[in-house]
Enzyme design. Sequence first.
Site, PDB file in Angstrom:
ATOM      1  N   ARG A 179      -4.359  -5.080   4.792  1.00  0.00           N
ATOM      2  CA  ARG A 179      -5.226  -6.093   4.943  1.00  0.00           C
ATOM      3  C   ARG A 179      -5.326  -6.620   6.393  1.00  0.00           C
ATOM      4  O   ARG A 179      -4.156  -6.490   7.105  1.00  0.00           O
ATOM      5  CB  ARG A 179      -4.763  -7.156   4.108  1.00  0.00           C
TER       6      ARG A 179
ATOM      7  N   HIS B 106     -13.896  -1.869   5.620  1.00  0.00           N
ATOM      8  CA  HIS B 106     -13.060  -2.096   4.448  1.00  0.00           C
ATOM      9  C   HIS B 106     -13.677  -1.302   3.251  1.00  0.00           C
ATOM     10  O   HIS B 106     -14.285  -1.864   2.333  1.00  0.00           O
ATOM     11  CB  HIS B 106     -13.308  -3.738   4.101  1.00  0.00           C
TER      12      HIS B 106
HETATM   13  P1  NAP Z   1       1.712  -1.829  -4.616  1.00  0.00           P
HETATM   14  O1  NAP Z   1       1.818  -0.899  -5.455  1.00  0.00           O
HETATM   15  O2  NAP Z   1       2.151  -3.231  -5.092  1.00  0.00           O
HETATM   16  O3  NAP Z   1       2.972  -1.395  -3.659  1.00  0.00           O
HETATM   17  C1  NAP Z   1       3.326  -2.246  -2.597  1.00  0.00           C
HETATM   18  C2  NAP Z   1       4.451  -1.731  -1.734  1.00  0.00           C
HETATM   19  O4  NAP Z   1       4.602  -2.447  -0.766  1.00  0.00           O
HETATM   20  C3  NAP Z   1       5.665  -1.363  -2.318  1.00  0.00           C
HETATM   21  O5  NAP Z   1       6.156  -0.065  -1.931  1.00  0.00           O
HETATM   22  C4  NAP Z   1       6.404  -2.606  -1.894  1.00  0.00           C
HETATM   23  O6  NAP Z   1       7.931  -2.323  -2.021  1.00  0.00           O
HETATM   24  C5  NAP Z   1       6.069  -2.676  -0.315  1.00  0.00           C
HETATM   25  N1  NAP Z   1       6.251  -4.128   0.018  1.00  0.00           N
HETATM   26  C6  NAP Z   1       5.782  -5.101  -0.511  1.00  0.00           C
HETATM   27  N2  NAP Z   1       6.480  -6.360   0.391  1.00  0.00           N
HETATM   28  C7  NAP Z   1       7.057  -5.681   1.249  1.00  0.00           C
HETATM   29  C8  NAP Z   1       7.929  -6.267   2.472  1.00  0.00           C
HETATM   30  N3  NAP Z   1       8.199  -7.331   2.605  1.00  0.00           N
HETATM   31  N4  NAP Z   1       8.796  -5.210   3.269  1.00  0.00           N
HETATM   32  C9  NAP Z   1       8.640  -3.879   2.908  1.00  0.00           C
HETATM   33  N5  NAP Z   1       7.812  -3.258   1.860  1.00  0.00           N
HETATM   34  C10 NAP Z   1       7.057  -4.319   1.170  1.00  0.00           C
HETATM   35  O7  NAP Z   1       0.519  -1.897  -3.692  1.00  0.00           O
HETATM   36  P2  NAP Z   1      -0.633  -0.710  -3.742  1.00  0.00           P
HETATM   37  O8  NAP Z   1      -1.372  -0.553  -4.913  1.00  0.00           O
HETATM   38  O9  NAP Z   1      -0.069   0.344  -3.179  1.00  0.00           O
HETATM   39  O10 NAP Z   1      -1.629  -1.684  -2.760  1.00  0.00           O
HETATM   40  C11 NAP Z   1      -1.304  -1.884  -1.327  1.00  0.00           C
HETATM   41  C12 NAP Z   1      -2.220  -2.765  -0.706  1.00  0.00           C
HETATM   42  O11 NAP Z   1      -3.346  -1.997  -0.293  1.00  0.00           O
HETATM   43  C13 NAP Z   1      -2.844  -3.646  -1.430  1.00  0.00           C
HETATM   44  O12 NAP Z   1      -2.139  -4.919  -1.675  1.00  0.00           O
HETATM   45  C14 NAP Z   1      -4.130  -4.085  -0.478  1.00  0.00           C
HETATM   46  O13 NAP Z   1      -3.665  -5.087   0.331  1.00  0.00           O
HETATM   47  C15 NAP Z   1      -4.205  -2.746   0.155  1.00  0.00           C
HETATM   48  N6  NAP Z   1      -5.459  -2.167  -0.156  1.00  0.00           N
HETATM   49  C16 NAP Z   1      -6.455  -2.032   0.780  1.00  0.00           C
HETATM   50  C17 NAP Z   1      -7.715  -1.341   0.373  1.00  0.00           C
HETATM   51  C18 NAP Z   1      -8.771  -0.863   1.212  1.00  0.00           C
HETATM   52  O14 NAP Z   1      -9.880  -0.690   1.085  1.00  0.00           O
HETATM   53  N7  NAP Z   1      -8.641  -1.027   2.706  1.00  0.00           N
HETATM   54  C19 NAP Z   1      -7.740  -0.793  -0.826  1.00  0.00           C
HETATM   55  C20 NAP Z   1      -6.789  -1.297  -1.791  1.00  0.00           C
HETATM   56  C21 NAP Z   1      -5.794  -1.690  -1.310  1.00  0.00           C
HETATM   57  P3  NAP Z   1       8.813  -2.115  -3.262  1.00  0.00           P
HETATM   58  O15 NAP Z   1       8.230  -0.724  -3.836  1.00  0.00           O
HETATM   59  O16 NAP Z   1      10.190  -1.939  -2.917  1.00  0.00           O
HETATM   60  O17 NAP Z   1       8.180  -2.985  -4.159  1.00  0.00           O
HETATM   61  C1  GLV Z   2      -9.495  -3.382  -1.647  1.00  0.00           C
HETATM   62  O1  GLV Z   2      -9.049  -4.010  -0.568  1.00  0.00           O
HETATM   63  C2  GLV Z   2      -8.676  -3.572  -2.767  1.00  0.00           C
HETATM   64  O2  GLV Z   2      -7.680  -4.557  -2.909  1.00  0.00           O
HETATM   65  O3  GLV Z   2      -8.783  -2.869  -3.743  1.00  0.00           O
END
Ligand code: NAP
Ligand code: GLV
Length: 309
Positions: free
Chosen positions: A224, A272
């Site tokens: 983000r 994005h």
């Molecule tokens: P997720 O499955 O919830 O994974 C989050 C990861 O971040 C977990 O490994 C978690 O650790 C780690 N984490 C959270 N807080 C932390 C901290 N304080 N210190 C260290 N590690 C931390 O999320 P996801 O589905 O992979 O998605 C991640 C993010 O990608 C979304 O929240 C969104 O912001 C972003 N995103 C961007 C796009 C885009 O198009 N640019 C698209 C989709 C998503 P643990 O494993 O220990 O819980």
């Molecule tokens: C995109 O940024 C998502 O959170 O899926």
Amino acid sequence: MTFLYHGLEARGAVWADIFAARVPQLPFWRWGIDPVDPAAVRYLAAWNAPADFIAHFPNLEVLFSVGAGIDQLPLAALPPQVRVVRMVEQGIITGMAEYVAMACLALHRDLPFFITEQRAGRWTYRHTRLAAESRVGVMGLGELGKAALAMLAPLGFPLSGWSRSAHHIEGVTCFSGAGGLGAFLAQVDILICLLPLTPETRGILCRETFAMMPRGSALVNAGRGGHLVAEDLIAALDSGQLRAAMLDVTDPEPLPEGHAIYHHPAVFLTPHVAAETRHGSAGEVLADNVLRLLAGEPLLGEVDRTRGY
Ligand code: NAP
Ligand code: GLV
């Protein structure tokens, strides 16, 4: 009892068809298209919505994010008992893994430098390295971080990851917690941010973080915009502490006209688009989750609201 969808009309049309076929017992209303009785709305799906929109629905039980992230939703306006569910779907996961692989290869092979030279009409040699010599580190080992690492592995990059709790991933050196951050950053040539935006992670891509990375390393932020302190990035690029950056997210979005990031020669910017929610596959995931909900089963992607992700 009804399900309300708020968002892109084209996606709503696809989801209405999927719900009619898969969850016919639950009326599926589209905001702005179907007449809505606010008191009947128990479940809501939205990407983002104004805080006062949430207040329309006194009997809301579950808020489904249209995306993988939830920080863009007006969570502060949401009563504490309302459950929040993020989108875990293959279209987002594969899209992000592709983006990260593309960004890593582009930075590893110095594309920002070569493009700058081309635009200036210069034929400039610079030594290239093989993937085995560029260490890639992923912040966030969730759905997206793990998929990105899996796509990078066959390319030969030495891989590491950092998360809140300890992980064990074959072929990946894992670090965790605030105590593991410095050691993780010290051995990363290309840093990928795939963290959720929470109070703990806001501003994590800052001067102190860049200073812990090897001089001349590179950054990819596809988490983000709020993770990045933009002025610290510009300063790190200008001083040579960082060599290049690829950003898919900014704060705000879109960036204001004339912002330095648009014009910096060492920055690649995409608007994005790293990972988009795919109407069809996401609609099926949502329908599966609603069927679980109606059956009283655990939901895929339910957020721990106290943890913030
Ligand atoms: P997720 O499955 O919830 O994974 C989050 C990861 O971040 C977990 O490994 C978690 O650790 C780690 N984490 C959270 N807080 C932390 C901290 N304080 N210190 C260290 N590690 C931390 O999320 P996801 O589905 O992979 O998605 C991640 C993010 O990608 C979304 O929240 C969104 O912001 C972003 N995103 C961007 C796009 C885009 O198009 N640019 C698209 C989709 C998503 P643990 O494993 O220990 O819980
Ligand atoms: C995109 O940024 C998502 O959170 O899926």
